[in-house]
Motif scaffolding. Structure first.
Motif, PDB file in Angstrom:
ATOM      1  N   VAL A   1       0.831  -1.202   0.000  1.00 54.44           N
ATOM      2  CA  VAL A   1       0.000   0.000   0.000  1.00 54.44           C
ATOM      3  C   VAL A   1       0.870   1.259   0.000  1.00 54.44           C
ATOM      4  O   VAL A   1       0.644   2.194  -0.779  1.00 54.44           O
ATOM      5  N   LEU A   2       1.879   1.287   0.870  1.00 53.34           N
ATOM      6  CA  LEU A   2       2.756   2.458   0.956  1.00 53.34           C
ATOM      7  C   LEU A   2       3.533   2.670  -0.341  1.00 53.34           C
ATOM      8  O   LEU A   2       3.577   3.784  -0.885  1.00 53.34           O
ATOM      9  N   GLY A   3       4.148   1.601  -0.847  1.00 52.53           N
ATOM     10  CA  GLY A   3       4.939   1.736  -2.061  1.00 52.53           C
ATOM     11  C   GLY A   3       4.101   2.101  -3.268  1.00 52.53           C
ATOM     12  O   GLY A   3       4.511   2.939  -4.094  1.00 52.53           O
ATOM     13  N   THR A   4       2.915   1.504  -3.394  1.00 60.16           N
ATOM     14  CA  THR A   4       2.046   1.835  -4.527  1.00 60.16           C
ATOM     15  C   THR A   4       1.600   3.288  -4.463  1.00 60.16           C
ATOM     16  O   THR A   4       1.600   3.992  -5.476  1.00 60.16           O
TER      17      THR A   4
ATOM     18  N   LEU B   1      18.147   1.811  -1.800  1.00 63.40           N
ATOM     19  CA  LEU B   1      18.719   0.752  -2.627  1.00 63.40           C
ATOM     20  C   LEU B   1      20.206   0.572  -2.364  1.00 63.40           C
ATOM     21  O   LEU B   1      20.753  -0.512  -2.557  1.00 63.40           O
ATOM     22  N   ALA B   2      20.868   1.643  -1.939  1.00 62.51           N
ATOM     23  CA  ALA B   2      22.305   1.558  -1.670  1.00 62.51           C
ATOM     24  C   ALA B   2      22.609   0.819  -0.369  1.00 62.51           C
ATOM     25  O   ALA B   2      23.749   0.416  -0.132  1.00 62.51           O
ATOM     26  N   LEU B   3      21.589   0.642   0.463  1.00 70.19           N
ATOM     27  CA  LEU B   3      21.783  -0.022   1.760  1.00 70.19           C
ATOM     28  C   LEU B   3      21.094  -1.385   1.731  1.00 70.19           C
ATOM     29  O   LEU B   3      19.928  -1.470   1.356  1.00 70.19           O
ATOM     30  N   PRO B   4      21.789  -2.446   2.128  1.00 64.76           N
ATOM     31  CA  PRO B   4      21.144  -3.767   2.186  1.00 64.76           C
ATOM     32  C   PRO B   4      19.960  -3.762   3.148  1.00 64.76           C
ATOM     33  O   PRO B   4      20.052  -3.212   4.250  1.00 64.76           O
ATOM     34  N   GLU B   5      18.857  -4.366   2.725  1.00 63.80           N
ATOM     35  CA  GLU B   5      17.651  -4.373   3.547  1.00 63.80           C
ATOM     36  C   GLU B   5      17.905  -4.999   4.911  1.00 63.80           C
ATOM     37  O   GLU B   5      17.418  -4.507   5.931  1.00 63.80           O
ATOM     38  N   MET B   6      18.649  -6.094   4.942  1.00 61.57           N
ATOM     39  CA  MET B   6      18.883  -6.783   6.206  1.00 61.57           C
ATOM     40  C   MET B   6      19.653  -5.906   7.182  1.00 61.57           C
ATOM     41  O   MET B   6      19.366  -5.888   8.386  1.00 61.57           O
ATOM     42  N   VAL B   7      20.625  -5.154   6.684  1.00 60.59           N
ATOM     43  CA  VAL B   7      21.425  -4.288   7.561  1.00 60.59           C
ATOM     44  C   VAL B   7      20.551  -3.195   8.154  1.00 60.59           C
ATOM     45  O   VAL B   7      20.617  -2.902   9.363  1.00 60.59           O
ATOM     46  N   VAL B   8      19.709  -2.577   7.315  1.00 58.16           N
ATOM     47  CA  VAL B   8      18.821  -1.524   7.814  1.00 58.16           C
ATOM     48  C   VAL B   8      17.819  -2.096   8.816  1.00 58.16           C
ATOM     49  O   VAL B   8      17.542  -1.490   9.855  1.00 58.16           O
ATOM     50  N   ALA B   9      17.269  -3.277   8.514  1.00 55.36           N
ATOM     51  CA  ALA B   9      16.322  -3.905   9.437  1.00 55.36           C
ATOM     52  C   ALA B   9      16.990  -4.232  10.770  1.00 55.36           C
ATOM     53  O   ALA B   9      16.399  -4.020  11.835  1.00 55.36           O
ATOM     54  N   LEU B  10      18.207  -4.746  10.731  1.00 60.01           N
ATOM     55  CA  LEU B  10      18.938  -5.029  11.958  1.00 60.01           C
ATOM     56  C   LEU B  10      19.142  -3.762  12.783  1.00 60.01           C
ATOM     57  O   LEU B  10      18.962  -3.768  14.008  1.00 60.01           O
ATOM     58  N   PHE B  11      19.503  -2.685  12.121  1.00 57.83           N
ATOM     59  CA  PHE B  11      19.738  -1.421  12.822  1.00 57.83           C
ATOM     60  C   PHE B  11      18.456  -0.911  13.477  1.00 57.83           C
ATOM     61  O   PHE B  11      18.458  -0.497  14.645  1.00 57.83           O
ATOM     62  N   LEU B  12      17.339  -0.954  12.734  1.00 58.91           N
ATOM     63  CA  LEU B  12      16.084  -0.433  13.273  1.00 58.91           C
ATOM     64  C   LEU B  12      15.582  -1.276  14.442  1.00 58.91           C
ATOM     65  O   LEU B  12      15.120  -0.739  15.453  1.00 58.91           O
TER      66      LEU B  12
ATOM     67  N   THR C   1      12.025  -0.754   5.154  1.00 57.94           N
ATOM     68  CA  THR C   1      13.017  -1.238   4.190  1.00 57.94           C
ATOM     69  C   THR C   1      12.399  -1.898   2.962  1.00 57.94           C
ATOM     70  O   THR C   1      13.117  -2.128   1.986  1.00 57.94           O
ATOM     71  N   GLY C   2      11.091  -2.206   2.980  1.00 55.37           N
ATOM     72  CA  GLY C   2      10.544  -3.035   1.917  1.00 55.37           C
ATOM     73  C   GLY C   2       9.611  -2.386   0.929  1.00 55.37           C
ATOM     74  O   GLY C   2       9.094  -3.064   0.034  1.00 55.37           O
TER      75      GLY C   2
END
Length: 281
Positions: free
Chosen positions: A84-87, A112-123, A141-142
């Motif tokens: 919903v958010l992305g659309t 896109l420059a940041l890996p999703e997993m790294v950002v998710a781990l940080f948050l 991240t998604g």
């Protein structure tokens, strides 16, 4: 892409079986998921425990069913929220253009420059463990794949004759979006959603495996993998069972998503479209 309808239907059947079993887990689980029997620690499969027990004597099958409720629920919610958010962001970017489109492009490039997993781990590490933090991390991240796809498709559909005719007739922008734009975006976005669901499921399992997901006494498939790892040599089934379930569900969803994406892309090729230019995102 070579069509394999039998494989797709098999994936649908397996996924439906898992979802129904997980949904009915409070009624069909053979034992209470948290019930411990220390005299039956790491027991093998038996009539009482079809998949054996874990290091605390808890029934593995019951915990699989209970853990699936968390894993599937958060993956499904993350898919809906990011979709919903992305659309919404993608359609708004394509419709407004100008600085709105430029702002989306820059935000998209940063994520896109940041890996999703790294950002998710940080948050998750910043906000703390638990369901809300994990869901927020996945949403933040998604959303970009949905936004990029919705933006590109919006440029495409906006250049077609029926949209131009609606504008000439004086239809409001909201009517054009709801009546002409979103129906043409639904198919491709649905295919994207199924693919993202499988990725979210793996991400949730990975974060829970690292101890950043659901906390005891609750369980999910990732935390079951982490808890069973020290006992893998003595009781392989305790770690194979959740791992195979995650792999199987992710594979089934991915196969279905690829099929949907193929069908929608084929229809897009067969349907006439006016020439259009989509700015790089």
């Amino acid at each position: 892409m070579r069509e394999r309808p039998a494989l797709i239907w098999a994936a649908v059947a397996v996924l439906a079986l898992v979802v129904v079993s997980v949904g009915l887990s409070p009624w069909i689980a053979p034992h209470p998921p948290a019930e411990q029997d220390l005299t039956a620690r790491l027991a093998g499969p038996s009539a009482a425990h079809w998949l054996g027990t874990d290091h605390l004597g808890r029934d593995t099958l019951s915990r699989l069913l209970e853990g699936g409720r968390f894993s599937l629920t958060i993956a499904a919610l993350a898919t809906v929220l990011t979709g919903v958010l992305g659309t919404g962001i993608g359609v708004l970017s394509a419709r407004r253009r100008g600085w709105v489109d430029e702002l989306f492009t820059r935000a998209n490039d940063v994520l896109l420059a940041l890996p999703e997993m790294v950002v998710a781990l940080f948050l998750v590490a910043l906000l703390g463990t638990g369901f809300p933090s994990l869901l927020l991390a996945l949403t933040v991240t998604g959303w970009t794949p949905f936004a990029r796809l919705a933006r590109a498709l919006s440029y495409d559909v906006s250049a077609r004759g029926f949209v131009e005719a609606a504008r000439v007739l004086g239809c409001s922008p909201s009517f054009v979006v709801l009546r002409h734009l979103l129906p043409h975006l639904a198919g491709p976005l649905l295919g994207q959603a199924t693919l993202r669901f499988g990725q979210f499921l793996i991400t949730v399992g990975a974060l829970s495996y690292l101890g950043l997901g659901v906390q005891p006494p609750q369980s999910d498939w990732g935390s079951m993998l982490a808890a069973a790892q020290p006992y893998a040599a003595r009781s392989p089934l305790t770690i194979l069972a959740p791992g195979l379930v995650v792999f199987t569900v992710a594979l089934c969803v991915t196969l279905i998503g690829q099929r949907l994406a193929h069908l929608t892309s084929t229809r897009s090729v067969l349907s006439p479209a006016a020439p259009r230019e989509v700015p790089d995102a």
